[in-house]
Design a protein around this motif. Structure first.
Motif, PDB file in Angstrom:
ATOM      1  N   ASN A  88       0.805  -1.225   0.000  1.00 43.71           N
ATOM      2  CA  ASN A  88       0.000   0.000   0.000  1.00 43.71           C
ATOM      3  C   ASN A  88       0.836   1.273   0.000  1.00 43.71           C
ATOM      4  O   ASN A  88       0.294   2.372  -0.172  1.00 43.71           O
ATOM      5  CB  ASN A  88      -0.947   0.005   1.203  1.00 43.71           C
ATOM      6  CG  ASN A  88      -2.079  -0.983   1.036  1.00 43.71           C
ATOM      7  OD1 ASN A  88      -2.460  -1.302  -0.086  1.00 43.71           O
ATOM      8  ND2 ASN A  88      -2.599  -1.488   2.140  1.00 43.71           N
ATOM      9  N   ARG A  89       2.145   1.159   0.183  1.00 43.97           N
ATOM     10  CA  ARG A  89       2.994   2.353   0.106  1.00 43.97           C
ATOM     11  C   ARG A  89       2.915   2.993  -1.277  1.00 43.97           C
ATOM     12  O   ARG A  89       3.148   4.196  -1.436  1.00 43.97           O
ATOM     13  CB  ARG A  89       4.447   2.007   0.445  1.00 43.97           C
ATOM     14  CG  ARG A  89       4.666   1.622   1.916  1.00 43.97           C
ATOM     15  CD  ARG A  89       6.088   1.129   2.132  1.00 43.97           C
ATOM     16  NE  ARG A  89       6.354   0.781   3.515  1.00 43.97           N
ATOM     17  CZ  ARG A  89       6.010  -0.377   4.075  1.00 43.97           C
ATOM     18  NH1 ARG A  89       5.375  -1.295   3.369  1.00 43.97           N
ATOM     19  NH2 ARG A  89       6.293  -0.630   5.338  1.00 43.97           N
ATOM     20  N   SER A 124      -7.958   0.934   8.684  1.00 44.86           N
ATOM     21  CA  SER A 124      -6.889   0.425   7.826  1.00 44.86           C
ATOM     22  C   SER A 124      -7.316   0.513   6.363  1.00 44.86           C
ATOM     23  O   SER A 124      -8.508   0.554   6.057  1.00 44.86           O
ATOM     24  CB  SER A 124      -6.543  -1.026   8.196  1.00 44.86           C
ATOM     25  OG  SER A 124      -7.703  -1.837   8.183  1.00 44.86           O
ATOM     26  N   HIS A 158      -0.363   8.317   6.064  1.00 51.55           N
ATOM     27  CA  HIS A 158      -1.826   8.284   5.956  1.00 51.55           C
ATOM     28  C   HIS A 158      -2.482   8.978   7.148  1.00 51.55           C
ATOM     29  O   HIS A 158      -3.469   9.701   6.994  1.00 51.55           O
ATOM     30  CB  HIS A 158      -2.304   6.838   5.828  1.00 51.55           C
ATOM     31  CG  HIS A 158      -1.768   6.137   4.623  1.00 51.55           C
ATOM     32  ND1 HIS A 158      -2.076   6.522   3.341  1.00 51.55           N
ATOM     33  CD2 HIS A 158      -0.909   5.093   4.513  1.00 51.55           C
ATOM     34  CE1 HIS A 158      -1.446   5.734   2.481  1.00 51.55           C
ATOM     35  NE2 HIS A 158      -0.731   4.862   3.171  1.00 51.55           N
ATOM     36  N   GLY A 196       1.842   3.557   8.365  1.00 54.15           N
ATOM     37  CA  GLY A 196       0.638   4.315   8.657  1.00 54.15           C
ATOM     38  C   GLY A 196       0.852   5.793   8.905  1.00 54.15           C
ATOM     39  O   GLY A 196      -0.113   6.561   9.007  1.00 54.15           O
ATOM     40  N   ASP A 211      -1.953   0.622   7.461  1.00 58.01           N
ATOM     41  CA  ASP A 211      -2.128   0.407   6.025  1.00 58.01           C
ATOM     42  C   ASP A 211      -2.674  -0.978   5.709  1.00 58.01           C
ATOM     43  O   ASP A 211      -3.460  -1.145   4.780  1.00 58.01           O
ATOM     44  CB  ASP A 211      -0.823   0.683   5.262  1.00 58.01           C
ATOM     45  CG  ASP A 211       0.185  -0.442   5.358  1.00 58.01           C
ATOM     46  OD1 ASP A 211       0.281  -1.066   6.433  1.00 58.01           O
ATOM     47  OD2 ASP A 211       0.892  -0.684   4.363  1.00 58.01           O
TER      48      ASP A 211
END
Length: 218
Positions: free
Chosen positions: A45-46, A156, A86, A83, A129
């Motif tokens: 997800n990065r 998440s 985000h 995280g 994430d």
């Protein structure tokens, strides 16, 4: 109506993650996790941070989910390191303070584990994430609880929905709300031709029991 909106977000984020390669599905060429488990899915997800349109969808969905699921939230706390960005962007959208929790205490300075101002009794939402077995997320929750925070839950980006993770969250009395999940990713992938329809059953079998590799031979 609220359920329709939640499902809309799940589908949007699933399409986004697939479109930028943040999620790979390879049932015929499984990945090997550090644990040795063969997996048809790899999630990074990065990559959402380097795709501005997708990033915008993700951060606004996080902010919307915090407001809907945890309206009493006072602080967002990101997990280290995935995280943090985000949590920062979503907190900016919401006009809220944020901080993050290290995987362990610093070995210098004040030896903080929690970075950012946190008052005892403050209502916190953790931003993560990815949820798989939930071990690292629960460690963050426990660190915040030890510091006197009231942890309302976790938001998440994606969850595998594995039984081990769900059981751990339940045992720790932690509510997790994910923007999207494994089942939605698989459905969208089949609908868009990313995977063959006959692969859906195999992928869901993996999710149900990752340690059983019989799904590979189906």
């Amino acid at each position: 109506m609220q359920t329709d909106r939640i499902n809309e977000i799940k589908a949007l984020i699933a399409k986004d993650l697939l479109s930028i390669g943040a999620v790979f599905l390879q049932p015929d060429q499984p990945f090997t996790w550090a644990s040795g488990i063969k997996s048809p899915i790899y999630c990074d997800n990065r990559l959402t941070l380097t795709a501005p349109e997708v990033r915008n969808h993700v951060e606004n969905a996080i902010a919307e989910t915090v407001k809907r699921e945890f309206p009493e939230a006072e602080v967002l706390m990101g997990t280290s390191t995935a995280g943090i960005a985000h949590a920062a962007i979503a907190a900016h959208i919401l006009g809220m303070p944020m901080g993050y929790v290290r995987s362990g205490n610093k070995d210098h300075g004040r030896q903080n584990r929690i970075e950012g101002k946190l008052e005892a009794g403050q209502k916190v939402v953790v931003i993560e994430d990815l949820i798989s077995t939930a071990g690292s997320a629960i460690e963050v929750v426990e660190a915040l609880r030890e510091a006197g925070a009231e942890v309302l839950g976790i938001v998440s980006i994606f969850t595998y929905g594995m039984k081990k993770g769900l059981d751990r969250l339940a045992d720790a009395n932690v509510k997790n709300v994910s923007l999207s999940d494994f089942d939605t990713i698989v459905r969208i992938a089949a609908e868009t031709g990313y995977i063959a329809p006959q692969d859906v059953e195999r992928l869901l079998a993996f999710r149900s029991n990752p340690s059983d590799e019989s799904w590979i031979k189906r």
